[in-house]
Scaffold this motif. Sequence first.
Motif, PDB file in Angstrom:
ATOM      1  N   PRO A  82       0.605  -1.906   0.180  1.00  0.00           N
ATOM      2  CA  PRO A  82      -0.071  -0.389   0.058  1.00  0.00           C
ATOM      3  C   PRO A  82       1.104   1.034  -0.147  1.00  0.00           C
ATOM      4  O   PRO A  82       0.465   2.043  -0.507  1.00  0.00           O
ATOM      5  CB  PRO A  82      -0.670  -0.035   1.583  1.00  0.00           C
ATOM      6  CG  PRO A  82      -0.942  -1.650   1.431  1.00  0.00           C
ATOM      7  CD  PRO A  82       0.859  -1.857   0.942  1.00  0.00           C
ATOM      8  N   VAL A  83       2.035   1.152   0.333  1.00  0.00           N
ATOM      9  CA  VAL A  83       3.086   2.830   0.583  1.00  0.00           C
ATOM     10  C   VAL A  83       3.807   2.273  -0.356  1.00  0.00           C
ATOM     11  O   VAL A  83       4.243   3.200  -0.166  1.00  0.00           O
ATOM     12  CB  VAL A  83       3.225   2.410   1.621  1.00  0.00           C
ATOM     13  CG1 VAL A  83       1.927   2.974   3.187  1.00  0.00           C
ATOM     14  CG2 VAL A  83       3.969   1.479   2.750  1.00  0.00           C
ATOM     15  N   ALA A  84       3.635   1.241  -1.768  1.00  0.00           N
ATOM     16  CA  ALA A  84       5.288   1.129  -2.196  1.00  0.00           C
ATOM     17  C   ALA A  84       5.525   1.957  -3.055  1.00  0.00           C
ATOM     18  O   ALA A  84       6.457   2.941  -3.542  1.00  0.00           O
ATOM     19  CB  ALA A  84       4.787   0.220  -2.702  1.00  0.00           C
ATOM     20  N   VAL A  85       4.490   2.769  -3.622  1.00  0.00           N
ATOM     21  CA  VAL A  85       4.852   4.099  -4.544  1.00  0.00           C
ATOM     22  C   VAL A  85       5.509   5.251  -4.229  1.00  0.00           C
ATOM     23  O   VAL A  85       6.012   5.400  -4.472  1.00  0.00           O
ATOM     24  CB  VAL A  85       3.010   4.463  -5.205  1.00  0.00           C
ATOM     25  CG1 VAL A  85       2.753   5.622  -6.231  1.00  0.00           C
ATOM     26  CG2 VAL A  85       2.521   2.991  -6.433  1.00  0.00           C
ATOM     27  N   LYS A  86       4.840   5.458  -2.770  1.00  0.00           N
ATOM     28  CA  LYS A  86       5.301   6.096  -2.345  1.00  0.00           C
ATOM     29  C   LYS A  86       6.457   6.569  -1.656  1.00  0.00           C
ATOM     30  O   LYS A  86       7.576   7.762  -2.061  1.00  0.00           O
ATOM     31  CB  LYS A  86       4.585   6.971  -0.562  1.00  0.00           C
ATOM     32  CG  LYS A  86       2.722   7.525  -1.308  1.00  0.00           C
ATOM     33  CD  LYS A  86       2.891   7.547   0.210  1.00  0.00           C
ATOM     34  CE  LYS A  86       1.131   6.363   1.072  1.00  0.00           C
ATOM     35  NZ  LYS A  86       0.785   6.547   2.151  1.00  0.00           N
ATOM     36  N   ALA A  87       7.121   5.193  -1.125  1.00  0.00           N
ATOM     37  CA  ALA A  87       7.883   4.488  -0.802  1.00  0.00           C
ATOM     38  C   ALA A  87       9.505   5.214  -1.816  1.00  0.00           C
ATOM     39  O   ALA A  87      10.374   5.495  -1.557  1.00  0.00           O
ATOM     40  CB  ALA A  87       8.495   2.974   0.303  1.00  0.00           C
ATOM     41  N   VAL A  88       9.083   4.498  -3.325  1.00  0.00           N
ATOM     42  CA  VAL A  88       9.856   4.272  -4.166  1.00  0.00           C
ATOM     43  C   VAL A  88       9.745   5.972  -4.820  1.00  0.00           C
ATOM     44  O   VAL A  88      11.050   6.321  -5.241  1.00  0.00           O
ATOM     45  CB  VAL A  88       9.299   3.428  -5.509  1.00  0.00           C
ATOM     46  CG1 VAL A  88      10.169   3.653  -6.832  1.00  0.00           C
ATOM     47  CG2 VAL A  88       9.330   2.066  -4.869  1.00  0.00           C
ATOM     48  N   LEU A  89       8.807   6.594  -4.742  1.00  0.00           N
ATOM     49  CA  LEU A  89       9.290   7.711  -4.957  1.00  0.00           C
ATOM     50  C   LEU A  89      10.210   9.089  -4.022  1.00  0.00           C
ATOM     51  O   LEU A  89      10.792   9.771  -5.008  1.00  0.00           O
ATOM     52  CB  LEU A  89       8.040   8.741  -5.275  1.00  0.00           C
ATOM     53  CG  LEU A  89       6.930   8.554  -6.437  1.00  0.00           C
ATOM     54  CD1 LEU A  89       5.308   9.209  -6.052  1.00  0.00           C
ATOM     55  CD2 LEU A  89       7.462   8.918  -7.696  1.00  0.00           C
ATOM     56  N   LEU A  90       9.844   8.409  -2.999  1.00  0.00           N
ATOM     57  CA  LEU A  90      10.779   9.011  -2.323  1.00  0.00           C
ATOM     58  C   LEU A  90      12.532   8.629  -2.551  1.00  0.00           C
ATOM     59  O   LEU A  90      13.288   9.523  -2.158  1.00  0.00           O
ATOM     60  CB  LEU A  90      10.633   8.774  -0.699  1.00  0.00           C
ATOM     61  CG  LEU A  90       9.462   9.875  -0.103  1.00  0.00           C
ATOM     62  CD1 LEU A  90       9.181   8.729   1.547  1.00  0.00           C
ATOM     63  CD2 LEU A  90       9.546  10.888   0.051  1.00  0.00           C
ATOM     64  N   ALA A 148       5.710   3.220   9.129  1.00  0.00           N
ATOM     65  CA  ALA A 148       7.065   1.648   9.340  1.00  0.00           C
ATOM     66  C   ALA A 148       7.980   1.694   7.573  1.00  0.00           C
ATOM     67  O   ALA A 148       8.509   1.494   7.894  1.00  0.00           O
ATOM     68  CB  ALA A 148       6.527   1.207  10.426  1.00  0.00           C
ATOM     69  N   SER A 149       6.284   0.684   7.494  1.00  0.00           N
ATOM     70  CA  SER A 149       6.911   0.138   5.871  1.00  0.00           C
ATOM     71  C   SER A 149       7.411   1.450   5.263  1.00  0.00           C
ATOM     72  O   SER A 149       8.131   0.747   4.487  1.00  0.00           O
ATOM     73  CB  SER A 149       5.234  -0.231   5.551  1.00  0.00           C
ATOM     74  OG  SER A 149       5.554  -1.871   6.441  1.00  0.00           O
ATOM     75  N   LEU A 150       6.467   2.301   5.162  1.00  0.00           N
ATOM     76  CA  LEU A 150       7.009   3.384   4.312  1.00  0.00           C
ATOM     77  C   LEU A 150       8.881   3.598   4.329  1.00  0.00           C
ATOM     78  O   LEU A 150       9.266   3.825   3.287  1.00  0.00           O
ATOM     79  CB  LEU A 150       6.180   4.790   4.223  1.00  0.00           C
ATOM     80  CG  LEU A 150       6.729   6.330   3.089  1.00  0.00           C
ATOM     81  CD1 LEU A 150       6.441   5.703   1.980  1.00  0.00           C
ATOM     82  CD2 LEU A 150       5.976   7.198   4.219  1.00  0.00           C
ATOM     83  N   LEU A 151       9.098   4.212   5.399  1.00  0.00           N
ATOM     84  CA  LEU A 151      10.273   4.216   5.787  1.00  0.00           C
ATOM     85  C   LEU A 151      11.388   2.887   5.593  1.00  0.00           C
ATOM     86  O   LEU A 151      12.388   3.124   5.052  1.00  0.00           O
ATOM     87  CB  LEU A 151      10.936   4.287   7.380  1.00  0.00           C
ATOM     88  CG  LEU A 151      10.101   6.011   7.890  1.00  0.00           C
ATOM     89  CD1 LEU A 151       9.900   6.230   9.588  1.00  0.00           C
ATOM     90  CD2 LEU A 151      10.706   7.475   7.032  1.00  0.00           C
ATOM     91  N   GLU A 152      11.164   1.614   6.188  1.00  0.00           N
ATOM     92  CA  GLU A 152      12.069   0.401   5.453  1.00  0.00           C
ATOM     93  C   GLU A 152      12.406   0.168   4.077  1.00  0.00           C
ATOM     94  O   GLU A 152      13.354   0.311   3.765  1.00  0.00           O
ATOM     95  CB  GLU A 152      10.974  -0.423   6.003  1.00  0.00           C
ATOM     96  CG  GLU A 152      10.855  -0.816   7.563  1.00  0.00           C
ATOM     97  CD  GLU A 152      10.273  -1.817   8.173  1.00  0.00           C
ATOM     98  OE1 GLU A 152       9.063  -2.604   7.096  1.00  0.00           O
ATOM     99  OE2 GLU A 152       9.215  -1.468   9.082  1.00  0.00           O
ATOM    100  N   ILE A 153      10.851   0.770   3.461  1.00  0.00           N
ATOM    101  CA  ILE A 153      10.729   0.360   2.115  1.00  0.00           C
ATOM    102  C   ILE A 153      12.155   1.574   1.553  1.00  0.00           C
ATOM    103  O   ILE A 153      12.825   1.284   0.512  1.00  0.00           O
ATOM    104  CB  ILE A 153       9.618   0.533   1.259  1.00  0.00           C
ATOM    105  CG1 ILE A 153       9.080  -0.623   1.305  1.00  0.00           C
ATOM    106  CG2 ILE A 153      10.467   0.341  -0.530  1.00  0.00           C
ATOM    107  CD1 ILE A 153       7.765  -0.635   0.810  1.00  0.00           C
TER     108      ILE A 153
END
Length: 530
Positions: A82-90, A148-153
């Motif tokens: 669910p947070v993969a797109v945001k994480a990859v953009l970051l 947490a998942s966002l920061l991990e990715i």
Amino acid sequence: MTLEIILVALVLIMCIAADKFSGRFGMPALILFIGIGMLFGCDGIAGIEFDNFTMTEYICNIALGFIMFYGGFNTKWKTARPVAVKAVLLSTCGVILTAAFTMLFCYFVLRFPIAESFLVGAVLSATDAASVFAILRRKKLNLKDGVASLLEIESGSNDPIAYMLTVIGIYILNGDNLIKVPYVIFAQIVYGVLIGIGLAVAAIYVLTRTDIIVNGLDTIFILAVVLLGLGLSQLVGGNEFLCIYLFGILLGNSRIRNKGNIVPFFDGVTTLAQIVIFFMLGLLSYPHRFLTIIPISIAIAVFLTFIARPAVVFAILKPFKCSVRQCLLVSWAGLRGASSIVFSIVIMAGGSVMSKDLFNIVFMISLLSVAIQGTLLPAVSRRLDMIDETSDVRKTFNDYQEESSITLMRMFIPKGHNWENKLISEVHMPTGAIALMIKRGRETIITRGNTKICGGDNLILSIPAYENGDNDSLEEINITSDNNWCNRTIRQLDLPENLIIALVKRGEENIIPIGDTLIQNGDVVVIYRR
């Protein structure tokens, strides 16, 4: 050579002790690893003169590779999707924007040369996976809204972009032909991706479709493939960190066998890698030079923490309708650490001539970031009301444990036990426990509510698994005739307040102790110590 072996052993023991007690000091263990390195360095008590950037680059690249692999391997895709797109953009656009803002600050405000400004921005553009993973796990810091998942990715996947920018910066600094840069970018991305995916497909096939790997050697096989990925990527000019991270994600989210053994093995390897990296960085530093670079380091650290990182995070996350509190926390969690320092070592090992003390500047900024941001991350999360008390951050990692872990316990029912001749439905089981079967002689009985319990039965219970806290431990004591506890009842023992006898094993019998339980020669006493 003997003294060197003893020295390495002492360093490892000191780092292990530092990791154990870091929570009491209120700071990440990684800071203590650096401190131990500085203690042994040129300005410390050991006074070891160490300035071999080439050797450090070689060792730290391998260690960082294992950290990257484990970061990918332990990323649970189901939770992270669910947070993969945001994480990859970051981890892509965010890294490039952070590098650009930092470069402009260094060039226009601090008056660095343009090439050196670019390099400072490049090496400081990525958040550090080792620091983020260590703090989230150690503090058991689960965060709301998937942060947490966002920061991990993000922290696990942004090193490849930062490394690519660093390589480009080295070309610019050395005045090399910039026509080569497009191919360098192509090779970094394409070769890194292809090798990572290729190794993952091959490794998954070997581990799931063949019996080539003998049980127990799975971990050694994976370790060898990680090293192969690092070597092949470097050989063809691919991005080794991108390769290894992809390999880790694909392997970790596949159905390979013996994951229960692989996870703790690489958990230990990654911890050792963190110890090695941060100790060597501390050993390589020159504290007597810090006074001259402290003002510059603080200026860059403040700009990164309070201007560049928040600006990038808000620009990327606000279009996804993320809350201000979420954006603020992600901004604060942008820790700089081992990866930034390792990338600065890559520059120094290449023999690049710089007017600024790049390594010590980056070292100081990373030290400030981990010490201040890392230490205050739990408090900031609490202040922003972003801590999720209803869940466990470890569920966002691929530890391969279901929501409720269980363990099996054998309970012997002696003659005269108050459960004897009662039905399963009539006895009061421990909370969460289920009777699975009864071993009666050579017979195995699958239990139902109307199954009768007889004297001499071994009742097999499924009970919720207990996870030890940092200060809890279970120990076994073998009782011999000369032991002070032998032939004495538990009531007669003078036990300290932090210790209790949990179980007495006597042959095939497990005895739940009471005050009148007599401890005999040959018993195994299980104690719980806080």
